[in-house]
Write a protein that holds these residues in place. Structure first.
Motif, PDB file in Angstrom:
ATOM      1  N   ALA A 196       6.938  16.174   2.436  1.00 24.72           N
ATOM      2  CA  ALA A 196       6.134  14.961   2.654  1.00 24.72           C
ATOM      3  C   ALA A 196       7.043  13.786   3.022  1.00 24.72           C
ATOM      4  O   ALA A 196       6.735  13.000   3.923  1.00 24.72           O
ATOM      5  CB  ALA A 196       5.298  14.631   1.423  1.00 24.72           C
ATOM      6  N   ILE A 197       8.168  13.671   2.318  1.00 26.05           N
ATOM      7  CA  ILE A 197       9.109  12.579   2.602  1.00 26.05           C
ATOM      8  C   ILE A 197       9.714  12.762   3.989  1.00 26.05           C
ATOM      9  O   ILE A 197       9.770  11.816   4.784  1.00 26.05           O
ATOM     10  CB  ILE A 197      10.216  12.524   1.522  1.00 26.05           C
ATOM     11  CG1 ILE A 197       9.619  12.090   0.176  1.00 26.05           C
ATOM     12  CG2 ILE A 197      11.341  11.577   1.934  1.00 26.05           C
ATOM     13  CD1 ILE A 197      10.555  12.217  -1.004  1.00 26.05           C
ATOM     14  N   TRP A 235       7.209  11.995   6.718  1.00 28.03           N
ATOM     15  CA  TRP A 235       6.991  10.550   6.875  1.00 28.03           C
ATOM     16  C   TRP A 235       8.144   9.911   7.634  1.00 28.03           C
ATOM     17  O   TRP A 235       7.929   9.023   8.474  1.00 28.03           O
ATOM     18  CB  TRP A 235       6.783   9.899   5.512  1.00 28.03           C
ATOM     19  CG  TRP A 235       6.319   8.479   5.597  1.00 28.03           C
ATOM     20  CD1 TRP A 235       6.961   7.362   5.152  1.00 28.03           C
ATOM     21  CD2 TRP A 235       5.088   8.006   6.188  1.00 28.03           C
ATOM     22  NE1 TRP A 235       6.221   6.224   5.416  1.00 28.03           N
ATOM     23  CE2 TRP A 235       5.064   6.606   6.064  1.00 28.03           C
ATOM     24  CE3 TRP A 235       4.012   8.644   6.810  1.00 28.03           C
ATOM     25  CZ2 TRP A 235       4.004   5.829   6.520  1.00 28.03           C
ATOM     26  CZ3 TRP A 235       2.951   7.873   7.273  1.00 28.03           C
ATOM     27  CH2 TRP A 235       2.956   6.483   7.128  1.00 28.03           C
ATOM     28  N   GLU A 236       9.362  10.364   7.366  1.00 27.33           N
ATOM     29  CA  GLU A 236      10.510   9.845   8.112  1.00 27.33           C
ATOM     30  C   GLU A 236      10.362  10.184   9.600  1.00 27.33           C
ATOM     31  O   GLU A 236      10.698   9.380  10.474  1.00 27.33           O
ATOM     32  CB  GLU A 236      11.819  10.432   7.562  1.00 27.33           C
ATOM     33  CG  GLU A 236      12.191   9.911   6.166  1.00 27.33           C
ATOM     34  CD  GLU A 236      12.374   8.401   6.138  1.00 27.33           C
ATOM     35  OE1 GLU A 236      13.149   7.861   6.943  1.00 27.33           O
ATOM     36  OE2 GLU A 236      11.711   7.742   5.288  1.00 27.33           O
ATOM     37  N   GLN A 239      -0.113  13.872   0.428  1.00 27.56           N
ATOM     38  CA  GLN A 239       0.819  12.995   1.154  1.00 27.56           C
ATOM     39  C   GLN A 239       1.370  13.716   2.388  1.00 27.56           C
ATOM     40  O   GLN A 239       1.584  13.106   3.441  1.00 27.56           O
ATOM     41  CB  GLN A 239       1.969  12.542   0.244  1.00 27.56           C
ATOM     42  CG  GLN A 239       1.552  11.781  -1.012  1.00 27.56           C
ATOM     43  CD  GLN A 239       0.732  10.531  -0.738  1.00 27.56           C
ATOM     44  OE1 GLN A 239       0.813   9.934   0.338  1.00 27.56           O
ATOM     45  NE2 GLN A 239      -0.067  10.136  -1.713  1.00 27.56           N
ATOM     46  N   LEU A 240       1.616  15.013   2.252  1.00 27.98           N
ATOM     47  CA  LEU A 240       2.075  15.774   3.420  1.00 27.98           C
ATOM     48  C   LEU A 240       0.998  15.791   4.501  1.00 27.98           C
ATOM     49  O   LEU A 240       1.282  15.595   5.690  1.00 27.98           O
ATOM     50  CB  LEU A 240       2.457  17.195   2.999  1.00 27.98           C
ATOM     51  CG  LEU A 240       2.902  18.145   4.113  1.00 27.98           C
ATOM     52  CD1 LEU A 240       4.070  17.577   4.919  1.00 27.98           C
ATOM     53  CD2 LEU A 240       3.284  19.504   3.540  1.00 27.98           C
ATOM     54  N   ILE A 255       0.882  -1.175   0.000  1.00 27.27           N
ATOM     55  CA  ILE A 255       0.000   0.000   0.000  1.00 27.27           C
ATOM     56  C   ILE A 255       0.914   1.218   0.000  1.00 27.27           C
ATOM     57  O   ILE A 255       1.985   1.180   0.601  1.00 27.27           O
ATOM     58  CB  ILE A 255      -0.953   0.006   1.229  1.00 27.27           C
ATOM     59  CG1 ILE A 255      -2.024   1.111   1.084  1.00 27.27           C
ATOM     60  CG2 ILE A 255      -0.211   0.194   2.535  1.00 27.27           C
ATOM     61  CD1 ILE A 255      -3.172   0.762   0.214  1.00 27.27           C
ATOM     62  N   THR A 256       0.545   2.255  -0.703  1.00 25.76           N
ATOM     63  CA  THR A 256       1.417   3.423  -0.799  1.00 25.76           C
ATOM     64  C   THR A 256       1.512   4.144   0.548  1.00 25.76           C
ATOM     65  O   THR A 256       0.626   4.018   1.401  1.00 25.76           O
ATOM     66  CB  THR A 256       0.901   4.412  -1.849  1.00 25.76           C
ATOM     67  OG1 THR A 256      -0.446   4.777  -1.510  1.00 25.76           O
ATOM     68  CG2 THR A 256       0.944   3.823  -3.250  1.00 25.76           C
ATOM     69  N   ASN A 257       2.597   4.883   0.721  1.00 23.92           N
ATOM     70  CA  ASN A 257       2.732   5.764   1.882  1.00 23.92           C
ATOM     71  C   ASN A 257       3.334   7.079   1.419  1.00 23.92           C
ATOM     72  O   ASN A 257       3.840   7.176   0.287  1.00 23.92           O
ATOM     73  CB  ASN A 257       3.554   5.103   2.997  1.00 23.92           C
ATOM     74  CG  ASN A 257       4.996   4.860   2.605  1.00 23.92           C
ATOM     75  OD1 ASN A 257       5.693   5.769   2.176  1.00 23.92           O
ATOM     76  ND2 ASN A 257       5.446   3.624   2.766  1.00 23.92           N
ATOM     77  N   PRO A 258       3.303   8.115   2.256  1.00 21.05           N
ATOM     78  CA  PRO A 258       3.776   9.431   1.819  1.00 21.05           C
ATOM     79  C   PRO A 258       5.225   9.462   1.363  1.00 21.05           C
ATOM     80  O   PRO A 258       5.613  10.323   0.574  1.00 21.05           O
ATOM     81  CB  PRO A 258       3.557  10.297   3.060  1.00 21.05           C
ATOM     82  CG  PRO A 258       2.421   9.656   3.766  1.00 21.05           C
ATOM     83  CD  PRO A 258       2.618   8.190   3.566  1.00 21.05           C
ATOM     84  N   GLY A 259       6.030   8.534   1.863  1.00 25.18           N
ATOM     85  CA  GLY A 259       7.428   8.501   1.439  1.00 25.18           C
ATOM     86  C   GLY A 259       7.592   8.237  -0.039  1.00 25.18           C
ATOM     87  O   GLY A 259       8.636   8.531  -0.625  1.00 25.18           O
ATOM     88  N   TYR A 296      -1.267  13.553   5.038  1.00 24.57           N
ATOM     89  CA  TYR A 296      -1.302  12.217   5.628  1.00 24.57           C
ATOM     90  C   TYR A 296      -0.210  12.101   6.699  1.00 24.57           C
ATOM     91  O   TYR A 296      -0.451  11.616   7.802  1.00 24.57           O
ATOM     92  CB  TYR A 296      -1.120  11.207   4.497  1.00 24.57           C
ATOM     93  CG  TYR A 296      -1.083   9.727   4.851  1.00 24.57           C
ATOM     94  CD1 TYR A 296      -1.049   8.765   3.839  1.00 24.57           C
ATOM     95  CD2 TYR A 296      -1.074   9.265   6.152  1.00 24.57           C
ATOM     96  CE1 TYR A 296      -1.004   7.420   4.115  1.00 24.57           C
ATOM     97  CE2 TYR A 296      -1.020   7.913   6.446  1.00 24.57           C
ATOM     98  CZ  TYR A 296      -0.974   6.999   5.420  1.00 24.57           C
ATOM     99  OH  TYR A 296      -0.929   5.660   5.702  1.00 24.57           O
ATOM    100  N   GLY A 297       0.978  12.579   6.386  1.00 23.91           N
ATOM    101  CA  GLY A 297       2.067  12.509   7.353  1.00 23.91           C
ATOM    102  C   GLY A 297       1.853  13.415   8.559  1.00 23.91           C
ATOM    103  O   GLY A 297       2.226  13.080   9.680  1.00 23.91           O
ATOM    104  N   LYS A 342       7.846   7.812  11.116  1.00 26.01           N
ATOM    105  CA  LYS A 342       8.378   6.444  11.284  1.00 26.01           C
ATOM    106  C   LYS A 342       9.300   6.334  12.496  1.00 26.01           C
ATOM    107  O   LYS A 342       9.498   5.241  13.042  1.00 26.01           O
ATOM    108  CB  LYS A 342       9.122   6.008  10.017  1.00 26.01           C
ATOM    109  CG  LYS A 342       8.198   5.709   8.843  1.00 26.01           C
ATOM    110  CD  LYS A 342       8.856   4.932   7.724  1.00 26.01           C
ATOM    111  CE  LYS A 342      10.032   5.630   7.117  1.00 26.01           C
ATOM    112  NZ  LYS A 342      10.602   4.908   5.960  1.00 26.01           N
TER     113      LYS A 342
END
Lengths: 112, 347
Positions: free
Chosen positions: B262-263, B266-267, B151-152, A38-42, B154-155, B270
Motif C-alpha cells: 500500500a505504501i 501510494w509512492e 488502502q492498497l 485527511i488520511t492517505n494510503p501512505g 485506494y492506491g 505520487k
C-alpha cells in the motif's frame, strides 16, 4: 481548555499524544493520536498503531472514517476549534488529547 | 420495468451523496475530471451495453468486480450523462442496463438503501461453516488486514473507484443480536492497470460474525458499522488467494506484505505527473468494465477516451454551489436520468 468539535464517525474514546502526520515517514508510536488533514494510503501502518484519528476534513463515509470503524478506534473528522481553525492548525506534536468518536469532540488535556 | 424503480434508486443515491464530502476527492475535483471525459465515457458505456445485451442480467452482474461496483457505476453513469448532456433516452437505456443486473442479484435492496445482500440463506450457511472463534486480538488483526487491503485498493484504483478492490456484503442476521458479514477484496493485483506490480497477494476474503454490531452499506460501497467490531468479533475466517493462513504469524505476514505494498503503491501514484495522472484516472474508471469489455471483444480502455483528457487543462465551466443544500440538489438532479442536466455544457 482547548476543545475541537467535528463529526464523530467511529465510536469510542481514546487518550494519547498527538502526532501530526503527512506521510509514512512521520515519527509515530503505538497509541499515538494520528492528526492530519485527511488520511492517505501512505499512512496505513501508522493507522494500525493509532489510538484514534483526527482529520481537518471529511465525513461519515470518508476514508479515515471507514477504516477507523474497521480498526475499532475513535475518529473525528472536520475537526475545528471555536474560531474555525482546523485540527492541524490547533494541535501540536506531543499535545495530550482525549478523542471522543461518538460525540465528535477532541479535548486538549495538556500542551506538549 | 426498471424505470419504476428509479425512485428507489434515487433514495439510495441521495443517502450516499449527502454523506460524501466532494471536497476530499483527490487528485482532481470530481466535477472537473469526470465532465472532461463524459461524452466519450457515455459512448464507451453505450457500446458495452449494446454488445452485452445477449447476456442475462446475472451474467452481466458476474462480470463486475462486485455488486457495489455495479451500483457505483450506475450512479456515476447517470451523473456523467448529465455532464455530457446525453439524451434522456441514452441515460434511461444505461439505467436499465445496470438496474437489471442489480434487480436480478440483490433482490432485497438492489440499490443499497441500507444493505448489500446477494447471498441466499443457504449460501450464508455454507459460508459460515468452519468459522473459528474470534477474540479482540484477532479482531484487531482483522482490522489491520482490512485497512491494508483498503488502502492498497485506494492506491490501485484511485479515490473514485476503490470499490473495485473493496466490498462488504451484509449484514446477514443470524440471531441473538449477531450478524454475518463478508468482506471481499477481489483484485489486488491489476496487471493491466499497473504492469510493474509484483505478483503478490491478489485476493482476500474476510468472513466474520459480530455480536451487538449493526452494519449499513450504502450504494457507493461505504460500510458503516455501529458497535465495536474488535471486541464484538465472535467468529471469523480469512482467505488469502483462496487459502487460509495457517496461524496468526502467517496472517501477520500477509498484513505486513499488504501494508508495504500500500505504501509503495501510494509512492508510485505520487510520482505521476499531471498528464500521467489524467491517463491513469481514465484507465481506473475503465477497469470496472474490463471483464465485460473482454467478454465481448472490445478495447477495455479505448484511445478516444484517453484522448479526451490528453494535453488539456481541467475544465472550469461548472461551479459547485456554495450552500450545501444547493450542492446536494445539484447532484440529486444529475443522478436522475429523467431530469435535464443541471450543468452547463462543456464547449
Amino acid at each position: 481548555m482547548t476543545t475541537l468539535t467535528g463529526q464523530g464517525t467511529s465510536q469510542g474514546t481514546a487518550t494519547g499524544k498527538c502526532r501530526l502526520v503527512e506521510d509514512h515517514t512521520a515519527a509515530f508510536s503505538e497509541g499515538d493520536i494520528l492528526v492530519t488533514r485527511i488520511t492517505n494510503p501512505g499512512m496505513v501502518t501508522l493507522m494500525g498503531k493509532a489510538a484514534a484519528i483526527v482529520c481537518d476534513i471529511g465525513g461519515l463515509t470518508s476514508h479515515p472514517s471507514i477504516v477507523s470503524r474497521e480498526l475499532g478506534i475513535p475518529c473525528v473528522v472536520s475537526a475545528k476549534d471555536a474560531a474555525g481553525k482546523p485540527a492541524t492548525a490547533v494541535l501540536k506534536d506531543g499535545m495530550r488529547v482525549k478523542v471522543d468518536g461518538e460525540a465528535g469532540i477532541v479535548e486538549v488535556l495538556d500542551d506538549a | 420495468m426498471t424505470r419504476d424503480t428509479i425512485p428507489e434508486y434515487l433514495k439510495a443515491a441521495d443517502i450516499c451523496l449527502k454523506r460524501m464530502d466532494f471536497k476530499t476527492f483527490v487528485p482532481f475535483p470530481y466535477h472537473q475530471i469526470e465532465s472532461m471525459c463524459s461524452r466519450e465515457w457515455i459512448r464507451h458505456l453505450l457500446e458495452i451495453a449494446d454488445k452485452t445485451q445477449h447476456l442475462t442480467p446475472r451474467e452481466r452482474h458476474a462480470l463486475f468486480w462486485n455488486t457495489s461496483a455495479c451500483r457505483v457505476e450506475l450512479l456515476m453513469a447517470m451523473i456523467s450523462g448529465a455532464f455530457a448532456h446525453a439524451s434522456n433516452d441514452d441515460r434511461l437505456k444505461l439505467f436499465n442496463w445496470f438496474a437489471e443486473a442489480l434487480l436480478a442479484t440483490a433482490q432485497e435492496d438492489p440499490y443499497a438503501i441500507a444493505v448489500n445482500k446477494i447471498h441466499t440463506s443457504v449460501e450464508v450457511e455454507q459460508l459460515r461453516r468452519g468459522l473459528h472463534p474470534g477474540n479482540p486480538r484477532i479482531g484487531k488483526l482483522l482490522g489491520r488486514l482490512i485497512n491494508a487491503c483498503y488502502q492498497l485498493s485506494y492506491g490501485l484504483y484511485g479515490d473514485y473507484t476503490p470499490e473495485i478492490g473493496y466490498e462488504t456484503y451484509g449484514p446477514y442476521p443470524i440471531g441473538k443480536n449477531r450478524i454475518f458479514v463478508k468482506r471481499h477484496f477481489a483484485e489486488l493485483n491489476p496487471q493491466e492497470l499497473w504492469p510493474e506490480l509484483d505478483k503478490g497477494i491478489k485476493e482476500v476474503r474476510v468472513l466474520a460474525t459480530y455480536e451487538d454490531v449493526d452494519l449499513e452499506v450504502d450504494s457507493c460501497t461505504h460500510a458503516i458499522f455501529k458497535g465495536d467490531v474488535v471486541n464484538g468479533l465472535r467468529s471469523y475466517r480469512v482467505f488469502v488467494n483462496g487459502k487460509e493462513p495457517k496461524n496468526e504469524q502467517q496472517l501477520q505476514e500477509a498484513i505486513d506484505h499488504l501494508e508495504a505494498r500500500a505504501i509503495a503503491q501510494w509512492e508510485a501514484v505520487k510520482k505521476l505527473d499531471f498528464e500521467e495522472t489524467k491517463e491513469k484516472h481514465v484507465q481506473q474508471r475503465c477497469y470496472n468494465f474490463i471483464r465485460l469489455s473482454k467478454r465481448v471483444g472490445i478495447d477495455w480502455c479505448p484511445q478516444y477516451l484517453l484522448d479526451s483528457v490528453k494535453d488539456k487543462p481541467l475544465p472550469t465551466h461548472i461551479e459547485i454551489p456554495e450552500k450545501q443544500e444547493d450542492e446536494d440538489a445539484m447532484w440529486y438532479q444529475a443522478s436522475d436520468p429523467r431530469e435535464p442536466s443541471p450543468f452547463p455544457k462543456l464547449i
